[in-house]
Design a protein around this motif. Structure first.
Motif, PDB file in Angstrom:
ATOM      1  N   GLY A  34      32.450  -6.177  44.243  1.00 52.26           N
ATOM      2  CA  GLY A  34      31.310  -6.076  45.127  1.00 52.26           C
ATOM      3  C   GLY A  34      31.815  -5.562  46.456  1.00 52.26           C
ATOM      4  O   GLY A  34      32.991  -5.358  46.632  1.00 52.26           O
ATOM      5  N   LEU A  35      30.930  -5.379  47.418  1.00 56.93           N
ATOM      6  CA  LEU A  35      31.330  -4.845  48.710  1.00 56.93           C
ATOM      7  C   LEU A  35      31.167  -5.921  49.773  1.00 56.93           C
ATOM      8  O   LEU A  35      30.117  -6.535  49.892  1.00 56.93           O
ATOM      9  N   PHE A  36      32.229  -6.180  50.520  1.00 54.65           N
ATOM     10  CA  PHE A  36      32.131  -7.150  51.593  1.00 54.65           C
ATOM     11  C   PHE A  36      31.179  -6.637  52.671  1.00 54.65           C
ATOM     12  O   PHE A  36      31.348  -5.554  53.191  1.00 54.65           O
ATOM     13  N   GLY A  37      30.182  -7.434  53.042  1.00 49.69           N
ATOM     14  CA  GLY A  37      29.299  -7.066  54.124  1.00 49.69           C
ATOM     15  C   GLY A  37      29.799  -7.617  55.445  1.00 49.69           C
ATOM     16  O   GLY A  37      29.165  -7.464  56.470  1.00 49.69           O
ATOM     17  N   PRO A  95      33.074 -10.204  62.992  1.00 53.78           N
ATOM     18  CA  PRO A  95      33.095  -8.765  63.248  1.00 53.78           C
ATOM     19  C   PRO A  95      32.522  -8.014  62.069  1.00 53.78           C
ATOM     20  O   PRO A  95      32.634  -8.443  60.927  1.00 53.78           O
ATOM     21  N   GLN A  96      31.908  -6.877  62.334  1.00 54.14           N
ATOM     22  CA  GLN A  96      31.251  -6.107  61.289  1.00 54.14           C
ATOM     23  C   GLN A  96      32.029  -4.839  60.984  1.00 54.14           C
ATOM     24  O   GLN A  96      32.390  -4.073  61.868  1.00 54.14           O
ATOM     25  N   TYR A  97      32.292  -4.639  59.710  1.00 49.99           N
ATOM     26  CA  TYR A  97      33.038  -3.484  59.239  1.00 49.99           C
ATOM     27  C   TYR A  97      32.697  -3.332  57.772  1.00 49.99           C
ATOM     28  O   TYR A  97      32.789  -4.303  57.013  1.00 49.99           O
ATOM     29  N   THR A  98      32.247  -2.170  57.355  1.00 51.17           N
ATOM     30  CA  THR A  98      31.672  -2.050  56.019  1.00 51.17           C
ATOM     31  C   THR A  98      32.491  -1.176  55.083  1.00 51.17           C
ATOM     32  O   THR A  98      32.009  -0.793  54.031  1.00 51.17           O
ATOM     33  N   GLU A  99      33.721  -0.856  55.447  1.00 51.79           N
ATOM     34  CA  GLU A  99      34.576  -0.082  54.548  1.00 51.79           C
ATOM     35  C   GLU A  99      35.532  -1.019  53.800  1.00 51.79           C
ATOM     36  O   GLU A  99      35.377  -2.233  53.821  1.00 51.79           O
ATOM     37  N   LEU A 100      36.545  -0.446  53.168  1.00 47.58           N
ATOM     38  CA  LEU A 100      37.464  -1.232  52.356  1.00 47.58           C
ATOM     39  C   LEU A 100      38.190  -2.271  53.211  1.00 47.58           C
ATOM     40  O   LEU A 100      38.820  -1.959  54.216  1.00 47.58           O
ATOM     41  N   ALA A 101      38.127  -3.503  52.753  1.00 48.71           N
ATOM     42  CA  ALA A 101      38.617  -4.620  53.561  1.00 48.71           C
ATOM     43  C   ALA A 101      40.106  -4.535  53.852  1.00 48.71           C
ATOM     44  O   ALA A 101      40.566  -5.021  54.882  1.00 48.71           O
ATOM     45  N   ALA A 102      40.876  -3.935  52.951  1.00 46.92           N
ATOM     46  CA  ALA A 102      42.324  -3.896  53.146  1.00 46.92           C
ATOM     47  C   ALA A 102      42.732  -3.095  54.377  1.00 46.92           C
ATOM     48  O   ALA A 102      43.863  -3.236  54.851  1.00 46.92           O
ATOM     49  N   ASN A 111      46.488 -18.001  48.038  1.00 43.78           N
ATOM     50  CA  ASN A 111      46.483 -17.086  49.171  1.00 43.78           C
ATOM     51  C   ASN A 111      45.608 -17.722  50.244  1.00 43.78           C
ATOM     52  O   ASN A 111      45.239 -18.894  50.129  1.00 43.78           O
ATOM     53  N   THR A 112      45.259 -16.955  51.259  1.00 41.25           N
ATOM     54  CA  THR A 112      44.570 -17.522  52.407  1.00 41.25           C
ATOM     55  C   THR A 112      43.166 -18.032  52.108  1.00 41.25           C
ATOM     56  O   THR A 112      42.737 -19.028  52.687  1.00 41.25           O
ATOM     57  N   ALA A 113      42.421 -17.345  51.254  1.00 35.90           N
ATOM     58  CA  ALA A 113      41.080 -17.787  50.866  1.00 35.90           C
ATOM     59  C   ALA A 113      40.685 -17.030  49.617  1.00 35.90           C
ATOM     60  O   ALA A 113      40.982 -15.838  49.482  1.00 35.90           O
ATOM     61  N   SER A 114      40.026 -17.709  48.695  1.00 37.86           N
ATOM     62  CA  SER A 114      39.598 -17.035  47.472  1.00 37.86           C
ATOM     63  C   SER A 114      38.506 -16.026  47.780  1.00 37.86           C
ATOM     64  O   SER A 114      37.922 -16.014  48.863  1.00 37.86           O
ATOM     65  N   CYS A 115      38.238 -15.168  46.817  1.00 34.61           N
ATOM     66  CA  CYS A 115      37.302 -14.051  46.969  1.00 34.61           C
ATOM     67  C   CYS A 115      37.766 -13.076  48.044  1.00 34.61           C
ATOM     68  O   CYS A 115      36.958 -12.511  48.792  1.00 34.61           O
ATOM     69  N   GLY A 116      39.063 -12.887  48.150  1.00 35.48           N
ATOM     70  CA  GLY A 116      39.587 -11.797  48.952  1.00 35.48           C
ATOM     71  C   GLY A 116      40.086 -12.135  50.333  1.00 35.48           C
ATOM     72  O   GLY A 116      40.604 -11.271  51.030  1.00 35.48           O
ATOM     73  N   GLY A 117      39.944 -13.388  50.789  1.00 31.57           N
ATOM     74  CA  GLY A 117      40.436 -13.755  52.096  1.00 31.57           C
ATOM     75  C   GLY A 117      39.476 -13.398  53.215  1.00 31.57           C
ATOM     76  O   GLY A 117      38.362 -12.930  52.990  1.00 31.57           O
ATOM     77  N   PHE A 118      39.932 -13.627  54.456  1.00 29.77           N
ATOM     78  CA  PHE A 118      39.118 -13.378  55.646  1.00 29.77           C
ATOM     79  C   PHE A 118      39.687 -12.227  56.462  1.00 29.77           C
ATOM     80  O   PHE A 118      40.879 -12.219  56.773  1.00 29.77           O
ATOM     81  N   PRO A 119      38.836 -11.265  56.837  1.00 25.88           N
ATOM     82  CA  PRO A 119      39.295 -10.264  57.794  1.00 25.88           C
ATOM     83  C   PRO A 119      39.636 -10.934  59.120  1.00 25.88           C
ATOM     84  O   PRO A 119      38.956 -11.855  59.551  1.00 25.88           O
TER      85      PRO A 119
END
Length: 683
Positions: A27-30, A60-67, A381-389
């Motif tokens: 999915g895409l992180f909003g 913060p808002q950023y809608t591209e690839l989280a990495a 890791n830091t948080a499931s479902c991909g961590g926190f930006p």
């Protein structure tokens, strides 16, 4: 590009890997807003100064690839009152005088977990095309630790199945239409190419592997990955995880809502019976379980009699745990509202963070010793479902990760695997470059990768290291420290400073004394110690991170090799006073070596092999590999080794049918840039 089934085959290392946007969390992180065109063009420049942070009312808002998130968050303020910045730490020189030391630990303690569905993004495209960035990065860890342990599995292992081939020679194919669980994990088809790719990695660097057995269908466990894994990986196979987070099966719709630990116990009986009856699996004592994630406690599984019933099959016991989750952003759930990273950030900058996770497993690590089983944190890791930006992709995660790993070692875990997803997660130890930038950009190393280097050197390679959490400075959670004893003698000490202050006003000085009258020993501080520092300008820094003065590069700037010269500080000690003063910057971590031998054992060899491409698809960023690197190596024991052994001591040999055959086989090891091929009969 050569095909695995072409008459002549050569292993090639691809400098600009071809990857897809498929990721573990589909999915895409909003949560994470930069102009998409700016990011794709590569002109989005991250903030390089600790004085230029984004401060917004909410995430913060950023809608591209989280990495590749370029947004920084303001680090937490200095605690009020601030901790004392001058304090003493006294330790005995002998382990016999230190209470409650850990069990002996291995340098391989900090390993990596790669979601099976993204193995072709991180490791290689197939068995003949390995990514040199991956090899280089893993080869920064292996010489320090003695080896590097890697798991290929996760949620996608549960519905995975092996096929002989896939269209267009693909190694992995994802079927998202049949994805069924809340994280939209696809059904995964893979070919034996995946295993040959892993074997070829092990022929180049000292990498050993964990694999996952599917557990979604108890009438057909699909043991092909175990059968082929034993045969192809041989002694580089560490074991098989059977069942990944079974305590979430009901919540994810994979089992009835009443599914509980005793149901899992019964299904594991079916697994072990089928495992025992499979004559193509020679080793029967290398399963890893129960891998519960926290919905069930381990004790709920132990109370079923699980270990006693299946001890002959169990090589290791395991759990999986993240301190929290970021799932609600992608998968809204009224029972789990989204977490605000700005509010979460301070929770990671405290020694208590690791303690809070580990406390739930102290009883299990004790029981594991009575059962004579290793106890693994099999995914974290830091948080499931991909961590926190702003957390998972910053220096915060580096300090948190090394403290957490050392806390697990202190608490008698025997290993921990830090998880990778795809390009749409924040917590990756490293991430491949997006396909549309591969001609002019390189990979991105996540800050938490530096934790693995620190921990590898802290624990060393003797497999005798014992760890003690010292709780210095009256237990202040901003200034933790650990002592590491090796062969029963004080060898190293790890010191952490969680505070951010670019002025240096909150650097602290730890005055260390060794032995002395308090421990009925002679004063034992050496004339000098050597110190390596893990540093960044701020806990919110994403790029400017160094280990002993060197960096692996900023985002889009890493090929897996070090940039800059190594800087190891020599600190003179006062033997008259039996003290040695170590300064720890805010923020930062220091690894103190109490003898030259302790550092030499941790450092590994003076130089390591680095890898580059032997394919030229662009005239930029391409070089060749020395043909002598693996001229005599062919996977397991060189070109003269025609068979591979099993994975456990005394295990039967399951690889006698694998032989180097064909007219071109003898020359494969040095045909292109010294890259080796794990050969098989396919001509």
């Amino acid at each position: 590009m050569a095909s695995m089934r072409a008459p002549l085959l050569s292993l090639v290392l691809l400098f600009a890997p071809l990857v897809t946007a498929d990721v573990t969390i589909y999915g895409l992180f909003g949560q994470t807003t930069a102009d998409a065109a700016t990011l794709r063009s590569g002109s989005a420049t991250p903030v390089a100064s600790t004085t230029s942070f984004v401060t917004v009312p909410g995430p913060p808002q950023y809608t591209e690839l989280a990495a590749y998130n370029p947004i920084y968050m303001e680090p937490p303020p200095i605690p009020s009152p601030a901790p004392p910045l001058q304090f003493s730490i006294g330790v005995p020189s002998s382990a016999q005088l230190m209470n409650a030391l850990s069990i002996p630990q291995h340098g391989t303690f900090f390993g990596f977990s790669i979601e099976m569905s993204v193995a072709n993004q991180l490791i290689g495209k197939n068995g003949t095309t390995l990514f040199p960035q991956f090899l280089n990065l893993m080869n920064t860890v292996a010489p320090r630790a003695g080896a590097v342990h890697i798991r290929v599995g996760g949620n996608t292992q549960e519905t995975a199945f092996m096929v002989n081939s896939l269209p267009e020679g693909a190694m992995i194919e994802k079927d998202k239409e049949d994805a069924s669980n809340p994280t939209s994990t696809p059904v995964l088809a893979f070919t034996p190419e995946l295993l040959y790719m892993m074997a070829n990695v092990s022929s180049l660097i000292n990498a050993r592997w964990y694999l996952g057995i599917p557990f979604n269908d108890t009438s057909d466990f699909r043991f092909q990955i175990a059968e082929q894994g034993e045969a192809i990986l041989g002694d580089n196979l560490l074991g098989f995880q059977a069942a990944n987070e079974p305590d979430l099966y009901a919540a994810h719709g994979h089992r009835p809502s009443t599914y509980g630990p005793f149901d899992f116990f019964g299904e594991y009986a079916l697994l072990t019976q089928a495992y025992q009856n499979d004559s193509a699996i020679p080793v029967k004592n290398n399963l890893i379980a129960p891998s519960v994630s926290g919905t069930w406690t381990p004790e709920e599984v132990w109370n079923t009699g699980f270990v006693d019933a299946y001890t002959q099959y169990l090589g290791s016991l395991s759990v999986e745990r993240y301190p929290t989750d970021n799932c609600a952003v992608v998968f809204p759930n009224p029972d789990n509202p989204p977490h605000d990273p700005l509010q979460e950030l301070p929770q990671y900058l405290t020694h208590q963070a690791g303690i809070n996770i580990v406390q739930a497993y102290l009883n299990s690590t004790m029981l594991a010793q009575t059962w004579n089983k290793p106890f693994l944190m099999f995914e974290t890791n830091t948080a499931s479902c991909g961590g926190f930006p702003g957390i998972s992709d910053t220096f915060t995660s580096a300090l948190w990760g090394l403290d957490y790993a050392m806390q697990m070692a202190n608490s008698n875990f025997t290993g921990a695997l830090f998880h990778f997803g795809g390009q749409n997660v924040s917590y990756n130890p490293f991430t491949a470059v997006p396909t549309n930038q591969s001609a002019f950009h390189q990979w991105t190393v996540g800050p938490i990768f530096y934790s693995s280097l620190f921990v590898a050197e802290a624990l060393g390679q003797t497999n005798t290291s014992q760890v003690k959490d010292l709780f210095p400075n009256d237990g202040n959670d901003q200034t933790p420290a650990y002592a590491i004893y090796e062969n029963s003698n004080l060898a190293r000490m790890a010191l952490i400073n969680y505070m951010t202050d670019p002025t240096g006003a909150h650097d602290y000085v730890a005055t260390i004394s060794v032995g002395g009258s308090n421990f009925s020993e002679a004063n034992s501080v050496p004339s000098s110690v050597q110190v390596k520092y893990l540093l960044a300008p701020s806990t919110s820094e994403k790029d400017n991170i160094t280990w002993a003065g060197q960096t692996l590069g900023p985002r889009f700037g890493a090929d897996g090799t070090w940039k800059g010269d190594e800087s190891v500080q020599t600190v003179q000690c006062d033997q008259t006073q039996n003290t040695c003063q170590i300064t720890v910057p805010a923020p930062g971590a220091a690894l103190v070596f109490f003898s030259d031998a302790a550092q030499q054992l941790a450092d590994g060899p003076a130089s390591t092999q680095t890898f580059a491409t032997s394919i030229v698809t662009q005239t930029v960023n391409t070089v060749t590999v020395d043909p002598s690197v693996l001229a005599t190596s062919n996977g397991q024991g060189g070109k003269n080794a025609l068979a591979l052994g099993g994975t456990s001591q005394g295990g039967a040999n399951g690889a006698s049918s694998l032989r180097v055959v064909g007219a071109g086989a003898a020359a494969l090891g040095c045909m292109l840039g010294g890259a080796a091929v794990f050969a098989r009969a396919f001509w």
